[in-house]
Write a protein that holds these residues in place. Structure first.
Motif, PDB file in Angstrom:
ATOM      1  N   ASP A 457      12.579  17.563  43.448  1.00  0.00           N
ATOM      2  CA  ASP A 457      12.531  19.036  43.447  1.00  0.00           C
ATOM      3  C   ASP A 457      13.160  19.623  42.183  1.00  0.00           C
ATOM      4  O   ASP A 457      12.813  20.730  41.769  1.00  0.00           O
ATOM      5  N   GLY A 458      14.054  18.884  41.580  1.00  0.00           N
ATOM      6  CA  GLY A 458      14.726  19.377  40.381  1.00  0.00           C
ATOM      7  C   GLY A 458      15.972  20.174  40.674  1.00  0.00           C
ATOM      8  O   GLY A 458      16.714  20.539  39.767  1.00  0.00           O
ATOM      9  N   GLY A 459      16.203  20.480  41.970  1.00  0.00           N
ATOM     10  CA  GLY A 459      17.388  21.235  42.339  1.00  0.00           C
ATOM     11  C   GLY A 459      17.165  22.715  42.532  1.00  0.00           C
ATOM     12  O   GLY A 459      18.118  23.466  42.766  1.00  0.00           O
ATOM     13  N   SER A 460      15.928  23.151  42.445  1.00  0.00           N
ATOM     14  CA  SER A 460      15.663  24.591  42.549  1.00  0.00           C
ATOM     15  C   SER A 460      15.974  25.137  43.938  1.00  0.00           C
ATOM     16  O   SER A 460      16.288  26.322  44.086  1.00  0.00           O
ATOM     17  N   THR A 461      15.858  24.318  44.973  1.00  0.00           N
ATOM     18  CA  THR A 461      16.111  24.789  46.338  1.00  0.00           C
ATOM     19  C   THR A 461      17.369  24.194  46.950  1.00  0.00           C
ATOM     20  O   THR A 461      17.622  24.372  48.137  1.00  0.00           O
ATOM     21  N   TYR A 462      18.134  23.461  46.150  1.00  0.00           N
ATOM     22  CA  TYR A 462      19.353  22.843  46.651  1.00  0.00           C
ATOM     23  C   TYR A 462      20.561  23.395  45.904  1.00  0.00           C
ATOM     24  O   TYR A 462      20.612  23.329  44.666  1.00  0.00           O
ATOM     25  N   TYR A 465      23.315  21.701  42.747  1.00  0.00           N
ATOM     26  CA  TYR A 465      22.624  20.550  42.172  1.00  0.00           C
ATOM     27  C   TYR A 465      21.565  21.003  41.183  1.00  0.00           C
ATOM     28  O   TYR A 465      20.782  21.907  41.463  1.00  0.00           O
ATOM     29  N   LYS A 466      21.569  20.373  39.998  1.00  0.00           N
ATOM     30  CA  LYS A 466      20.524  20.606  39.009  1.00  0.00           C
ATOM     31  C   LYS A 466      20.165  19.280  38.367  1.00  0.00           C
ATOM     32  O   LYS A 466      21.040  18.532  37.934  1.00  0.00           O
ATOM     33  N   TYR A 468      18.103  16.947  35.540  1.00  0.00           N
ATOM     34  CA  TYR A 468      17.494  16.858  34.213  1.00  0.00           C
ATOM     35  C   TYR A 468      16.746  15.530  34.158  1.00  0.00           C
ATOM     36  O   TYR A 468      17.281  14.506  33.702  1.00  0.00           O
TER      37      TYR A 468
END
Length: 586
Positions: A457-462, A465-466, A468
């Motif tokens: 997901d890349g962290g967009s909804t968590y 967390y981000k 790369y």
């Protein structure tokens, strides 16, 4: 020989589960079949041909044929099939073998840098094992039932179990803990057996040159490796039967010669022996080869569903040179240092077993190899958690995110640990998506599948967390704690971090070995349990090109505890044959 060194027949470096199971067998506890019935039809058919209930007296290579699993070592797969039949199918069956105190107690020592259990004492105690708790057990002592509903075990329970196992099995006297092996020296490239053979050849030179030629031409074709026939006895036998009118091969009956020729053509690598009934006369030189006339083969192993455990008999011993002989010429010298006192001790031995695991030396990124690590950089989860907790106590809160590098299970454990402390995570990995959960069922490993979703997901909804993905670390400023990241397309980004954890795997620490040993399958690369394990004979686990040196456990590619007993069985079975403690053809 170093007179200051403590002599042991075997020295084991590493006191984790690999070293523990080797010590168990060297103490005299050997694997015995308690049944010859196995659910695998092919293995069951091979088990029907057994002539003895003792496993190490069998043809292990024959028994291991055709077995498959998550391991490349055939004897490891065999032992797993006997200890955990059909375990990968979720079937919980009783083992087919048990360990009994019937073997020879071998003088040995196990060296470890900490308490028994090895690296399990250095793993974060709250991390769950990948394997089921029951698969973490070693023979003879079941793993205690988990106190929670988890089928997997906490690493703290695993570490405690191995420490208790050593005490329960009475192995304490063999273990020297808190000790580092600092150097290993090979005493000579020439083995003891070669030295004895050389002495025999020098002795036989006193005979007439023609007699020596007859001896060599007569006996060498019988056994190509030259290790199983006594040179002196052969010479005397030849003298007894020699005649100036006979040809070189005239003593051997024609039928015997023809039979040997056929066998040699069938299998040139297999030692061929002249049957005793085809010889005219025979002499045995008791001082060097012993008298095997009184040796009796064991009774046939019963082909029944269950064997009577009370009928255990000691493993049959040859009356030959063995580990009780007065010859204590060492092949290896090991220097050690006590981790607490700094005191040095030397050990000498004939056989050396490497059981050091693979978690001692973490892999490092190239940009951090040029100098000392900054104090905000760590390479293991336990150190990261310690720094986070200390920082929280000192400053009350942590604002800057924690950088985690890696795409494996260790990195996933770190992500869960940091987020559970309400600290933001910056996750950097070189691949586009996560693949480490392919062989992990979601119902058994839900936490790892959640991390995989976060990575994809890349962290967009968590929160906190981000990701790369497809990025690499290309620079850093130690003072400002700033990291430079570069994408696969060449774009740069700089981030400020509170801590950084580089979790990209680990390797065994073999710095105590000579640099020119080149033990790996790829000699020019560092040893790695997954990509470049130690190059061992798969049947004996003896290191290729280094007689008297063995490698077991992750060093040899057995990366799961359930496969580790196989390497120990292979190594100890080979040692028993070297000592002539058991009939290899039984």
């Amino acid at each position: 020989m170093d007179t200051n060194a403590i002599y042991k027949e075997v020295v084991v470096i590493g006191n984790g589960p690999s070293g523990i199971i080797v010590s168990l067998m060297l103490s005299g506890k050997l694997p015995y079949f308690i049944t010859s019935e196995h659910p695998d039809e092919m293995l069951n058919a091979r088990l029907k041909s057994l002539t003895s209930p003792c496993l190490i007296s069998q043809n292990l290579e024959f028994l291991a044929q055709g077995l498959e699993g998550r391991c490349n070592n055939p004897i490891s797969l065999l032992m797993d099939a006997l200890l955990h039949p059909y375990a990968d199918l979720g079937i919980d069956l009783e083992p087919l073998i048990e360990f009994r105190q019937t073997g020879k107690e071998i003088d040995h020592v196990v060296l470890g840098r900490g308490p028994p259990g090895g690296s399990w004492h250095r793993i974060d105690p709250d991390v769950l094992t990948l394997s089921l708790g029951s698969w973490m057990a070693l023979p003879g002592l079941p793993f205690p039932s988990c106190t929670t509903n988890e089928k997997r075990a906490y690493s703290r329970d695993v570490a405690t179990y191995y420490e208790n196992y050593v005490r329960h099995m009475g192995l304490d006297k063999y273990f020297i803990n808190d000790t580092l092996a600092t150097s290993v020296i090979s005493c000579s490239d020439r083995t003891v057996s070669e030295e004895l053979l050389l002495k025999k050849k020098n002795w036989i030179k006193r005979f007439d040159r023609n007699v020596v030629d007859r001896v060599k031409d007569y006996f060498e074709p019988v056994n190509e490796d030259g290790n199983n026939n006594c040179f002196i006895s052969n010479a005397l036998n030849c003298l007894l039967s020699s005649s100036s009118k006979r040809t070189r091969l005239s003593k051997r009956p024609k039928t015997a010669h023809d039979n040997i020729a056929k066998k040699l053509n069938q299998n040139k690598s297999e030692p061929i022996f002249v049957p005793k009934h085809e010889r005219k006369r025979s002499i045995s030189c008791c001082c060097c080869c012993g008298d095997t006339e009184n040796y009796k083969n064991p009774k046939t192993f019963p082909h029944s569903q269950s064997l009577d455990a009370s009928s255990t008999k000691p493993v049959p011993f040859y009356n030959k040179i063995n580990c009780d002989s007065n010859d204590k010429t060492p092949n290896w010298i090991i220097q050690t240092t006590n981790a607490e006192s700094g005191e040095t001790t030397k050990y000498s031995c004939k056989y050396l077993v490497l059981a050091c695991g693979t978690y001692d030396s973490p892999n490092r990124l190239e940009i951090f190899k040029s100098g000392p690590d900054p104090d905000w950089l760590v390479h293991d989860l336990r150190s990261l958690e310690s720094k986070l907790d200390n920082k929280a106590i000192e400053d009350g809160s942590i604002i800057d995110p924690v950088l985690i590098v890696g795409a494996g299970l260790s990195a996933a454990d770190a992500i869960m640990a940091v987020r559970s402390r309400n600290v933001p995570v910056i996750h950097v990995f070189r691949r586009k998506s996560a693949e480490f959960t392919r062989q992990l069922p979601e119902n058994m490993y839900p936490e790892y599948h959640k991390v995989r979703q976060m990575m994809n997901d890349g962290g967009s909804t968590y929160p906190l967390y981000k990701a790369y993905s497809e990025h690499s670390l290309t620079g850093f400023d130690a003072k400002s704690q700033t990291i430079k990241l570069t994408s696969s397309s060449g774009e740069d980004v700089k981030v400020k971090v509170s801590f950084a954890a580089v979790l990209i795997g680990s390797r065994p620490s073999l710095s105590f070995l000579p640099n020119n040993m080149n033990l790996g399958i790829f000699p020019d690369r560092d040893i790695d349990s997954k990509t470049n394990p130690v190059d061992v004979n798969p049947i004996t686990h003896e290191v290729m090109g280094h007689e008297g040196l063995f490698a077991v456990g992750p060093l040899a590619g057995d990366n799961f505890v359930r496969y580790i007993p196989g390497g120990a069985v292979a190594a100890v079975a080979e040692l028993y044959k070297k000592w002539n403690l058991i009939d290899a053809q039984q």
